[in-house]
Scaffold this motif. Structure first.
Motif, PDB file in Angstrom:
ATOM      1  N   GLU A 270       0.818  -1.210   0.000  1.00 27.72           N
ATOM      2  CA  GLU A 270       0.000   0.000   0.000  1.00 27.72           C
ATOM      3  C   GLU A 270       0.856   1.267   0.000  1.00 27.72           C
ATOM      4  O   GLU A 270       0.554   2.246  -0.688  1.00 27.72           O
ATOM      5  N   GLU A 271       1.947   1.262   0.764  1.00 27.74           N
ATOM      6  CA  GLU A 271       2.742   2.480   0.869  1.00 27.74           C
ATOM      7  C   GLU A 271       3.685   2.688  -0.310  1.00 27.74           C
ATOM      8  O   GLU A 271       4.178   3.802  -0.520  1.00 27.74           O
ATOM      9  N   ILE A 272       3.919   1.647  -1.091  1.00 30.93           N
ATOM     10  CA  ILE A 272       4.883   1.783  -2.184  1.00 30.93           C
ATOM     11  C   ILE A 272       4.249   1.624  -3.562  1.00 30.93           C
ATOM     12  O   ILE A 272       4.898   1.886  -4.582  1.00 30.93           O
ATOM     13  N   SER A 273       2.996   1.232  -3.635  1.00 28.58           N
ATOM     14  CA  SER A 273       2.380   0.881  -4.931  1.00 28.58           C
ATOM     15  C   SER A 273       2.374   2.058  -5.904  1.00 28.58           C
ATOM     16  O   SER A 273       2.618   1.867  -7.101  1.00 28.58           O
ATOM     17  N   SER A 274       2.118   3.272  -5.410  1.00 27.51           N
ATOM     18  CA  SER A 274       2.066   4.427  -6.307  1.00 27.51           C
ATOM     19  C   SER A 274       3.425   4.701  -6.932  1.00 27.51           C
ATOM     20  O   SER A 274       3.542   4.894  -8.150  1.00 27.51           O
ATOM     21  N   ARG A 275       4.474   4.699  -6.101  1.00 30.17           N
ATOM     22  CA  ARG A 275       5.825   4.925  -6.632  1.00 30.17           C
ATOM     23  C   ARG A 275       6.254   3.788  -7.535  1.00 30.17           C
ATOM     24  O   ARG A 275       6.950   4.000  -8.534  1.00 30.17           O
ATOM     25  N   LEU A 276       5.846   2.573  -7.190  1.00 32.28           N
ATOM     26  CA  LEU A 276       6.210   1.415  -8.001  1.00 32.28           C
ATOM     27  C   LEU A 276       5.529   1.479  -9.367  1.00 32.28           C
ATOM     28  O   LEU A 276       6.152   1.157 -10.386  1.00 32.28           O
ATOM     29  N   ALA A 277       4.304   1.947  -9.401  1.00 37.30           N
ATOM     30  CA  ALA A 277       3.604   2.094 -10.682  1.00 37.30           C
ATOM     31  C   ALA A 277       4.302   3.130 -11.555  1.00 37.30           C
ATOM     32  O   ALA A 277       4.457   2.933 -12.767  1.00 37.30           O
ATOM     33  N   ASP A 278       4.737   4.234 -10.941  1.00 35.60           N
ATOM     34  CA  ASP A 278       5.475   5.258 -11.696  1.00 35.60           C
ATOM     35  C   ASP A 278       6.780   4.697 -12.245  1.00 35.60           C
ATOM     36  O   ASP A 278       7.153   4.967 -13.394  1.00 35.60           O
ATOM     37  N   TYR A 279       7.477   3.928 -11.417  1.00 44.37           N
ATOM     38  CA  TYR A 279       8.742   3.324 -11.848  1.00 44.37           C
ATOM     39  C   TYR A 279       8.520   2.384 -13.031  1.00 44.37           C
ATOM     40  O   TYR A 279       9.258   2.429 -14.027  1.00 44.37           O
ATOM     41  N   LEU A 280       7.494   1.542 -12.938  1.00 49.41           N
ATOM     42  CA  LEU A 280       7.233   0.589 -14.014  1.00 49.41           C
ATOM     43  C   LEU A 280       6.817   1.303 -15.294  1.00 49.41           C
ATOM     44  O   LEU A 280       7.181   0.884 -16.393  1.00 49.41           O
ATOM     45  N   LYS A 281       6.062   2.403 -15.154  1.00 51.43           N
ATOM     46  CA  LYS A 281       5.666   3.152 -16.350  1.00 51.43           C
ATOM     47  C   LYS A 281       6.881   3.781 -17.017  1.00 51.43           C
ATOM     48  O   LYS A 281       7.013   3.762 -18.244  1.00 51.43           O
ATOM     49  N   GLN A 282       7.792   4.330 -16.201  1.00 51.45           N
ATOM     50  CA  GLN A 282       9.011   4.915 -16.760  1.00 51.45           C
ATOM     51  C   GLN A 282       9.856   3.855 -17.449  1.00 51.45           C
ATOM     52  O   GLN A 282      10.409   4.089 -18.530  1.00 51.45           O
ATOM     53  N   LYS A 283       9.954   2.690 -16.816  1.00 48.99           N
ATOM     54  CA  LYS A 283      10.744   1.599 -17.400  1.00 48.99           C
ATOM     55  C   LYS A 283      10.130   1.136 -18.725  1.00 48.99           C
ATOM     56  O   LYS A 283      10.839   0.960 -19.725  1.00 48.99           O
ATOM     57  N   LYS A 284       8.823   0.960 -18.755  1.00 47.37           N
ATOM     58  CA  LYS A 284       8.154   0.556 -19.987  1.00 47.37           C
ATOM     59  C   LYS A 284       8.311   1.626 -21.065  1.00 47.37           C
ATOM     60  O   LYS A 284       8.501   1.317 -22.246  1.00 47.37           O
ATOM     61  N   SER A 285       8.269   2.889 -20.645  1.00 43.12           N
ATOM     62  CA  SER A 285       8.412   3.982 -21.607  1.00 43.12           C
ATOM     63  C   SER A 285       9.781   3.954 -22.262  1.00 43.12           C
ATOM     64  O   SER A 285       9.916   4.131 -23.475  1.00 43.12           O
ATOM     65  N   ARG A 286      10.827   3.752 -21.437  1.00 45.48           N
ATOM     66  CA  ARG A 286      12.187   3.675 -21.994  1.00 45.48           C
ATOM     67  C   ARG A 286      12.311   2.513 -22.963  1.00 45.48           C
ATOM     68  O   ARG A 286      12.861   2.651 -24.059  1.00 45.48           O
ATOM     69  N   ASP A 287      11.812   1.348 -22.543  1.00 48.10           N
ATOM     70  CA  ASP A 287      11.919   0.158 -23.381  1.00 48.10           C
ATOM     71  C   ASP A 287      11.121   0.322 -24.676  1.00 48.10           C
ATOM     72  O   ASP A 287      11.587  -0.026 -25.767  1.00 48.10           O
ATOM     73  N   ASP A 288       9.906   0.866 -24.546  1.00 44.74           N
ATOM     74  CA  ASP A 288       9.053   1.005 -25.725  1.00 44.74           C
ATOM     75  C   ASP A 288       9.568   2.093 -26.665  1.00 44.74           C
ATOM     76  O   ASP A 288       9.419   1.987 -27.885  1.00 44.74           O
ATOM     77  N   LEU A 289      10.147   3.143 -26.105  1.00 47.40           N
ATOM     78  CA  LEU A 289      10.732   4.188 -26.958  1.00 47.40           C
ATOM     79  C   LEU A 289      11.891   3.621 -27.763  1.00 47.40           C
ATOM     80  O   LEU A 289      12.009   3.888 -28.968  1.00 47.40           O
ATOM     81  N   GLN A 290      12.736   2.816 -27.093  1.00 41.35           N
ATOM     82  CA  GLN A 290      13.849   2.217 -27.815  1.00 41.35           C
ATOM     83  C   GLN A 290      13.336   1.274 -28.904  1.00 41.35           C
ATOM     84  O   GLN A 290      13.867   1.253 -30.018  1.00 41.35           O
ATOM     85  N   ALA A 291      12.294   0.516 -28.599  1.00 37.37           N
ATOM     86  CA  ALA A 291      11.711  -0.397 -29.590  1.00 37.37           C
ATOM     87  C   ALA A 291      11.118   0.401 -30.761  1.00 37.37           C
ATOM     88  O   ALA A 291      11.235  -0.014 -31.921  1.00 37.37           O
ATOM     89  N   PHE A 292      10.500   1.548 -30.455  1.00 35.84           N
ATOM     90  CA  PHE A 292       9.923   2.385 -31.510  1.00 35.84           C
ATOM     91  C   PHE A 292      11.016   2.932 -32.426  1.00 35.84           C
ATOM     92  O   PHE A 292      10.886   2.900 -33.656  1.00 35.84           O
ATOM     93  N   VAL A 293      12.112   3.414 -31.827  1.00 39.24           N
ATOM     94  CA  VAL A 293      13.234   3.930 -32.617  1.00 39.24           C
ATOM     95  C   VAL A 293      13.856   2.808 -33.440  1.00 39.24           C
ATOM     96  O   VAL A 293      14.197   3.000 -34.628  1.00 39.24           O
ATOM     97  N   ASP A 294      13.998   1.638 -32.824  1.00 36.06           N
ATOM     98  CA  ASP A 294      14.561   0.489 -33.556  1.00 36.06           C
ATOM     99  C   ASP A 294      13.686   0.155 -34.767  1.00 36.06           C
ATOM    100  O   ASP A 294      14.204  -0.196 -35.842  1.00 36.06           O
ATOM    101  N   GLY A 295      12.368   0.268 -34.599  1.00 40.22           N
ATOM    102  CA  GLY A 295      11.457  -0.001 -35.710  1.00 40.22           C
ATOM    103  C   GLY A 295      11.613   1.012 -36.827  1.00 40.22           C
ATOM    104  O   GLY A 295      11.600   0.650 -38.008  1.00 40.22           O
ATOM    105  N   LEU A 296      11.786   2.283 -36.449  1.00 34.52           N
ATOM    106  CA  LEU A 296      12.010   3.314 -37.471  1.00 34.52           C
ATOM    107  C   LEU A 296      13.320   3.067 -38.211  1.00 34.52           C
ATOM    108  O   LEU A 296      13.410   3.272 -39.423  1.00 34.52           O
ATOM    109  N   ARG A 297      14.303   2.603 -37.480  1.00 33.08           N
ATOM    110  CA  ARG A 297      15.627   2.415 -38.088  1.00 33.08           C
ATOM    111  C   ARG A 297      15.630   1.273 -39.096  1.00 33.08           C
ATOM    112  O   ARG A 297      16.377   1.309 -40.091  1.00 33.08           O
ATOM    113  N   LYS A 298      14.809   0.267 -38.871  1.00 34.16           N
ATOM    114  CA  LYS A 298      14.776  -0.883 -39.781  1.00 34.16           C
ATOM    115  C   LYS A 298      14.376  -0.482 -41.197  1.00 34.16           C
ATOM    116  O   LYS A 298      14.818  -1.089 -42.172  1.00 34.16           O
TER     117      LYS A 298
END
Length: 305
Positions: A270-298
């Motif tokens: 309960e005390e960490i779920s909000s920060r953990l959700a933000d962390y996971l969203k940032q991590k997914k954003s980094r990974d998905d941005l890299q995947a998006f750029v990789d797709g453009l590069r292909k």
């Protein structure tokens, strides 16, 4: 063809890459490497053993940004003229005069129009990232719970305390007499605190730490390693509501009161779920941005010289 491994400094002239026919110049790369080094606190010259690695990493980032910009142009994603003007006005407002602004542009080797174009380009890339990646990110509650359950070691919270202090400052070059007088004053404050005078009120009237005095000396919660050693040792040795002896640090003399204590343990979901959700969203954003750029590069023509 990649640059030779012994290229410690990128070339000052010529092109270092082309992205669908658009050149990335040596000057751009040099400036980007310099910005990266400054941001990392590494000084103006990269360590020889890291120079080529940094050069390649920064060049890849420039290629990625060019791909994002070209995608934005193709899809009609970009800032309005009002947004560009507002961002430019905000940038100029950070300088005290038009002359200082012009000196800044001169140091960057750009004109007013070029600065505006660069700003528009950066805003365009930001919009592409927002619309193509960030706006699509979603972290489900079940994902947050799963990460929490599968990474118990990351959910540990260290011991932390909350404390207030009263500081009597001492200059580094103070005489022995001045130090003695400051310590004596701190001892008088300590005596008042232990006699029952409200600690917060004492801090407001006596503390020479201008930042915390107005809040009654409150330093908030802190963990080990966040304060200078003498202060930390004294503070963590106190029970809640305990008041220290006079403590000497490079800042002067302190009287410390611990007002709360959190033991080391497992953070609840309960005390960490909000920060953990933000962390996971940032991590997914980094990974998905890299995947998006990789797709453009292909589907792009990228040449590295």
């Amino acid at each position: 063809e990649a640059a030779p491994a012994d290229a410690a400094v990128p070339p000052a002239t010529g092109d270092v890459a082309k992205v669908n026919g658009t050149a990335i110049t040596g000057v751009e790369l040099t400036m980007a490497v310099s910005s990266f080094l400054n941001a990392q606190g590494m000084g103006p010259t990269p360590p020889p053993e890291q120079a080529d690695q940094i050069r390649k990493m920064v060049l890849e980032a420039l290629i990625g940004r060019e791909l994002l910009y070209q995608y934005g142009v193709k899809e009609g994603i970009g800032p309005s003229s009002d947004e560009v003007d507002a961002a430019l006005a905000k940038a100029r407002a950070s300088f005290s005069s038009d002359e200082e602004w012009k000196q800044h542009l001169a140091s960057q080797g750009v004109t007013d129009d070029e600065a505006k174009d660069r700003l528009k380009r950066n805003l365009s890339i930001d919009k592409v990232v927002q619309t193509a990646v960030l706006d699509k990110e979603k972290v489900e509650p079940a994902e947050v719970r799963k990460y929490y359950d599968e990474h118990p070691d990351e959910m540990r919270k260290p011991e932390e305390i909350r404390a207030s202090h009263i500081l009597v400052r001492v200059a580094k070059d103070a005489t022995d007499e001045a130090r003695a007088a400051a310590r004596a004053h701190a001892a008088e404050i300590l005596a008042k605190a232990r006699a029952g005078t409200d600690f917060a009120e004492l801090a407001r009237t006596e503390s020479q730490d201008e930042t915390t005095a107005k809040s009654g000396g409150d330093l908030g919660f802190f963990r080990r390693g966040m304060m200078v050693p003498a202060f930390e040792t004294a503070a963590f040795a106190l029970p809640v509501n305990g008041i220290s002896d006079v403590v000497e640090t490079p800042f002067g003399y302190h009287v410390i009161k611990v007002t709360d204590h959190h033991a080391e343990g497992q953070a609840s979901f309960e005390e960490i779920s909000s920060r953990l959700a933000d962390y996971l969203k940032q991590k997914k954003s980094r990974d998905d941005l890299q995947a998006f750029v990789d797709g453009l590069r292909k589907s792009a023509q990228v040449q590295i010289f």
